[in-house]
Scaffold this active site. Structure first.
Site, PDB file in Angstrom:
ATOM      1  N   TYR A 248      26.476 -53.826 -32.718  1.00 33.72           N
ATOM      2  CA  TYR A 248      27.249 -55.002 -32.320  1.00 33.72           C
ATOM      3  C   TYR A 248      27.947 -55.543 -33.555  1.00 33.72           C
ATOM      4  O   TYR A 248      27.307 -55.740 -34.594  1.00 33.72           O
ATOM      5  CB  TYR A 248      26.318 -56.076 -31.734  1.00 33.72           C
TER       6      TYR A 248
ATOM      7  N   LYS B 295      25.960 -64.955 -41.698  1.00 38.12           N
ATOM      8  CA  LYS B 295      24.570 -65.424 -41.608  1.00 38.12           C
ATOM      9  C   LYS B 295      24.049 -66.025 -42.916  1.00 38.12           C
ATOM     10  O   LYS B 295      24.332 -67.170 -43.213  1.00 38.12           O
ATOM     11  CB  LYS B 295      23.682 -64.304 -41.072  1.00 38.12           C
TER      12      LYS B 295
ATOM     13  N   ASP C  59      28.852 -53.069 -41.747  1.00 39.20           N
ATOM     14  CA  ASP C  59      28.730 -54.417 -41.210  1.00 39.20           C
ATOM     15  C   ASP C  59      27.365 -54.944 -41.646  1.00 39.20           C
ATOM     16  O   ASP C  59      26.333 -54.624 -41.047  1.00 39.20           O
ATOM     17  CB  ASP C  59      28.857 -54.377 -39.689  1.00 39.20           C
TER      18      ASP C  59
HETATM   19  N1  HOZ Z   1      24.862 -62.400 -31.424  1.00 39.47           N
HETATM   20  C1  HOZ Z   1      23.722 -63.058 -31.953  1.00 39.47           C
HETATM   21  C2  HOZ Z   1      22.533 -62.216 -31.745  1.00 39.47           C
HETATM   22  N2  HOZ Z   1      22.624 -60.904 -32.305  1.00 39.47           N
HETATM   23  C3  HOZ Z   1      23.603 -64.478 -31.442  1.00 39.47           C
HETATM   24  C4  HOZ Z   1      22.932 -64.672 -30.152  1.00 39.47           C
HETATM   25  C5  HOZ Z   1      22.904 -66.132 -29.658  1.00 39.47           C
HETATM   26  O1  HOZ Z   1      22.938 -67.069 -30.444  1.00 39.47           O
HETATM   27  O2  HOZ Z   1      22.849 -66.277 -28.458  1.00 39.47           O
END
Ligand code: HOZ
Length: 426
Positions: A142, A265, A237
């Site tokens: 992702y 992050k 990434d």
């Molecule tokens: N995309 C993040 C998790 N890999 C954030 C998920 C969230 O805050 O709902």
């Protein structure tokens, strides 16, 4: 009715699914998301007054624990001087310098506001620099929610069964090639046919959005070799792994230099920040130094920069990663022996301060297909059992877990005590 239930009911009438980012809605595990009131150290407290040991850590940023006094003071002091100027500040240079000092492949860096912006911008740069359109990503990785990256995506996209989102134009999706993670031979084959059309390979060097999956020995080195041979840009990434699996990120652990990396992050210390950086000759093609455009009103925001710098200062202290990495190992080894005793088939993964657990009788979990084949129902029972026992884990089997500097021996012991009670019932 609990206060969280009440708030969730209200939220669903005004916010899609009641949340501002999908996974936190608890949709795949069932039940009501806990609405959080406050957090301190290794714990978060919900609006009903329940306190949990937190292994989500805002999905990675909170590596020094919640509300660390240095970070709070840095934000407070920056806020007193103004929350945004839309003009450059000295702190942005300090943060850039710190990133360049610590991350081996970064010669220049541009700050943005999220990991999504970082990956989107890095890809534009790779395409602009190579004059090629196609990119290769891996199933279950992702990289944020930009159109070209929501193809075979992990995290919430996988959790909710829409790895390739409606709304992404076919013309965009066709330039995103996908292959299974950890299969170097498949990458070799693809490049031998189409290598001259591919602008970049983008990869999470340690995957963290299909559970936590480590690269096989030689895999990242192989991607490096293939990119160099075919003139493609290698993008790591490291939004999740940067300053997380080690101070220098996964590239330092595996000793592989990508051309570009993306960060987020941890470098924002809990405020919205992303960054992309890498080779100077590439980064100098970004506007206004070069022709490839990317901009942002809040980029380099003084509050976010201050929180990021305070966090980086703390994690640069000698011994930080040894200490938190050892706590993470004790946690993961503890889970593993508890599951073994309880007869629960599992696979564990850990790199630095990041970890994953899979409920499966497969010998290893190396890619998205393996991760998707794990026992989701057992994960849900584990998740709710732990939540009831006061431990807050990510509400999806496709997410990683995160340990912070505030997770001391007592916290790890309490977590393992909870796991002992729960493991026999899942
Ligand atoms: N995309 C993040 C998790 N890999 C954030 C998920 C969230 O805050 O709902």
């Amino acid at each position: 009715m609990t206060r969280s239930e009440d708030l969730f009911n209200q939220a669903q009438t005004m916010i899609p699914g009641g949340v501002n980012s999908p996974v936190r809605a608890f949709k795949s595990v069932g039940g009501t998301p806990r609405f959080i009131q406050s957090a301190k150290g290794a714990t978060i407290t919900d609006v009903d007054g329940n306190t949990y040991l937190d292994y989500v850590g805002s999905w990675g940023p909170m590596i020094v624990g919640h509300t660390h006094p240095d970070v709070v003071e840095a934000i407070r002091s920056a806020a007193g001087r103004g929350s945004s100027y839309g003009a450059p500040t000295e702190a942005e240079i300090t943060l850039a310098q710190k990133i360049i000092e610590v991350v081996p492949s970064v010669e220049m860096v541009r700050l943005v506001n999220s990991g999504t912006e970082a990956t989107m911008s890095a890809l534009r740069l790779a395409r602009g620099a190579t004059g090629r359109d196609a990119i290769l990503k891996f199933e279950g990785c992702y990289h944020g929610h930009a159109d070209s990256l929501l193809v075979a995506a992990g995290s919430g996209a996988a959790t909710f069964g829409v790895p390739s989102s409606p709304g992404v134009p076919e013309a965009t999706a066709k330039d995103t090639l996908t292959l299974p993670f950890n299969d170097l031979e498949a990458v070799e084959k693809l490049f031998s046919k189409q290598g001259s059309e591919i602008a970049a390979i983008i990869v999470e060097p340690v995957a963290g959005n299909m559970g936590c999956i480590l690269p096989k020995p030689g895999y990242l080195q192989g991607l490096r070799r293939i990119c160099s041979k075919h003139g493609a840009i290698l993008i790591f990434d490291e939004v999740m792994t940067g300053f997380r699996v080690a101070l220098g990120g996964a590239q330092a652990v595996y000793d592989v230099q990508p051309d570009l990396i993306t960060l987020g992050k941890v470098i924002g210390g809990g405020l919205p920040v992303g960054a992309y950086g890498g080779r100077k000759d590439l980064m100098e093609q970004i506007s206004p130094a070069g022709p490839i455009y990317q901009a942002g009103t809040l980029s380099g925001n003084p509050l976010a920069t201050a929180a990021g710098l305070a966090t980086l200062n703390l994690i640069c202290e000698p011994g930080f990663y040894d200490r938190v990495g050892a706590a993470t190992k004790r946690l993961v080894d503890g889970f593993s022996s508890i599951f073994t005793k309880a007869g629960v088939a599992h696979v564990c993964a850990q790199q630095g301060t990041m970890f994953g657990l899979f409920f499966t009788d497969q010998n290893s979990v190396d890619n998205f297909a393996h991760s998707a084949a794990c026992d989701g129902k057992r994960f849900n029972r584990w998740f709710h059992g732990m939540l009831d026992a006061g431990v807050y884990l990510a509400p999806s089997a496709f997410e990683a877990g995160f340990v912070s500097g505030a997770h001391d021996e007592t916290v790890i012991d309490k977590t393992l005590e909870a796991a002992e009670k729960v493991a026999g019932k899942i």
